[in-house]
Structure formats: structure tokens, C-alpha cells
Design a protein around this motif. Sequence first.
Motif, short mmCIF file in Angstrom:
data_model
loop_
_atom_site.label_atom_id
_atom_site.label_comp_id
_atom_site.label_asym_id
_atom_site.label_seq_id
_atom_site.Cartn_x
_atom_site.Cartn_y
_atom_site.Cartn_z
N LYS A 140 24.67 -2.46 82.12
CA LYS A 140 25.37 -2.14 83.37
C LYS A 140 25.24 -0.66 83.71
CE LYS A 140 28.71 -5.89 83.14
NZ LYS A 140 30.10 -6.28 82.85
N GLU A 141 25.08 0.17 82.67
CA GLU A 141 24.95 1.62 82.87
C GLU A 141 23.50 2.05 83.06
OE1 GLU A 141 26.80 3.12 79.33
OE2 GLU A 141 28.80 2.50 79.97
N GLY A 142 22.58 1.09 83.18
CA GLY A 142 21.17 1.41 83.41
C GLY A 142 20.27 1.35 82.20
N GLY A 143 20.78 0.86 81.09
CA GLY A 143 19.98 0.75 79.88
C GLY A 143 19.06 -0.46 79.89
N ILE A 144 18.13 -0.45 78.95
CA ILE A 144 17.16 -1.53 78.79
C ILE A 144 17.35 -2.11 77.39
CG2 ILE A 144 14.70 -2.12 78.70
CD1 ILE A 144 14.33 0.55 80.43
N LEU A 145 17.66 -3.39 77.32
CA LEU A 145 17.82 -4.06 76.04
C LEU A 145 16.49 -4.67 75.65
CD1 LEU A 145 19.54 -5.21 73.72
CD2 LEU A 145 20.06 -7.16 75.21
N MET A 146 16.08 -4.42 74.41
CA MET A 146 14.84 -5.00 73.90
C MET A 146 15.17 -5.75 72.61
SD MET A 146 11.24 -3.10 72.90
CE MET A 146 11.40 -2.09 74.35
N GLY A 147 14.52 -6.89 72.43
CA GLY A 147 14.69 -7.66 71.20
C GLY A 147 13.39 -8.30 70.79
N VAL A 148 13.17 -8.37 69.48
CA VAL A 148 11.97 -9.02 68.95
C VAL A 148 12.35 -9.70 67.64
CG1 VAL A 148 11.14 -6.97 67.69
CG2 VAL A 148 9.51 -8.70 68.43
N ASN A 149 11.74 -10.86 67.41
CA ASN A 149 11.97 -11.61 66.18
C ASN A 149 10.86 -11.20 65.20
OD1 ASN A 149 12.54 -13.43 64.19
ND2 ASN A 149 12.31 -15.25 65.47
N PRO A 150 11.17 -10.34 64.22
CA PRO A 150 10.13 -9.87 63.31
C PRO A 150 9.61 -10.99 62.42
CG PRO A 150 12.28 -9.08 62.61
CD PRO A 150 12.49 -9.81 63.89
N ARG A 151 8.34 -10.90 62.08
CA ARG A 151 7.69 -11.92 61.25
C ARG A 151 8.05 -11.79 59.77
NH1 ARG A 151 2.78 -10.21 64.50
NH2 ARG A 151 2.92 -11.56 66.32
N ASN A 152 8.49 -10.58 59.38
CA ASN A 152 8.81 -10.36 57.96
C ASN A 152 9.75 -9.16 57.85
OD1 ASN A 152 7.13 -7.89 57.93
ND2 ASN A 152 5.42 -9.33 58.11
N PRO A 153 10.36 -8.98 56.67
CA PRO A 153 11.32 -7.88 56.50
C PRO A 153 10.68 -6.50 56.69
CG PRO A 153 11.60 -9.50 54.75
CD PRO A 153 10.35 -9.89 55.51
N GLU A 154 9.40 -6.36 56.36
CA GLU A 154 8.73 -5.07 56.54
C GLU A 154 8.67 -4.70 58.03
OE1 GLU A 154 7.32 -7.64 54.72
OE2 GLU A 154 7.94 -6.82 52.79
N ASP A 155 8.32 -5.69 58.88
CA ASP A 155 8.29 -5.42 60.31
C ASP A 155 9.69 -5.10 60.82
OD1 ASP A 155 5.56 -5.86 60.37
OD2 ASP A 155 5.67 -7.75 61.48
N ALA A 156 10.69 -5.81 60.32
CA ALA A 156 12.07 -5.56 60.75
C ALA A 156 12.46 -4.12 60.43
CB ALA A 156 13.03 -6.54 60.09
N ALA A 157 12.16 -3.66 59.23
CA ALA A 157 12.49 -2.29 58.83
C ALA A 157 11.71 -1.28 59.68
CB ALA A 157 12.19 -2.08 57.35
#
Length: 173
Positions: A140-157
Amino acid sequence: MADSKYVTGLFRDKESAEQAYQSVTDRGYGKNDVNLVMSDDTRKKHFTDTAGKPTEMGTKAAEGAGIGGAIGGTVGAIAAAVAAVGTSIALPGVGLVIAGPIAAALAGAGAGAATGGLVGALIGWGIPEERVKEYEAGIKEGGILMGVNPRNPEDAAYFQENWRASRGEHVGY
């Protein structure tokens, strides 16, 4: 989706969002792996092509809003990815532009349920309700939400570290 874990973050400007998106593409993820949520005003402010070539992120957001736009050649920018995703929707009455896999789920629910559906979808991703409230306020304040489902814990980190370095707020997994 409840079994999936998403890395999510809120970005207050186009540059930080594009840096975060670049980190996703650098790991071999494509436009269909990224969810973006922003207000229509944010899309208009940051991702129009009046200053020349649109960014990849801006083109994705623009096409999601149904205004079209050429896909820019900028590697790692978000707009064209948003535009090229077949599952992007604009909700003019609500003022949101949503692109990525979440858009298909929300489109199936119908635009009328989209705002409640968005919050429900984010909670369904396993995001704590308190963080969802932060994201909702940030959008609402103009931000951009991004989300991704990582394939593995290394990508998540990797995503979490990179997104924080890119000025991401409320980054979590």
C-alpha cells in the motif's frame, strides 16, 4: 502450496527489486518461478517505458496490467518477466498488479476474492500472518513484494542473503 516454503521480501524501490530479481535469474530460475505483487500506482511510477527501454520487471508488470509493452533486453530486470508470464492479472478496482504462479490461483478464485485471496495465498505459502500484514502495508505504501519457491536450502539461503543485501525488508523463508 502449504507444503512449499517461499522466500519472500518487500522492496521499496525498483532498483532493489531488480537486484533481487537478478539473484533469482542468476541461480537459473525463470519468470514462471517468481511471484510479484505491487500496486497499480507503483507499476505506473516505476515501470513505464516513458524514459526509453522498459526494464524486464516493468514490462512484466505492464503486460499484467493489460497495457502491453515490448520486452526489454535488460538481463535481470523484472518487467519483461512479469509481462511474459501468462499468469498475471491486474485488479483495477483493488489497485493491484499480480504476476507469477500466484496470479493463476487468484484468477481461478475470481477477481472479487482477490484481496482476501491474496492474504490467504500468502498465508498458504507458509508466511506468518504478522509478516503478511507487513507486506500488505508495504504494498500500500508503494513497495514491491517478491516471492520464489527455492529448489533447495542452498538457494533459499542465497536468496535471503542477497535480498537483504538488496535492501529487502521482512525477508523470510
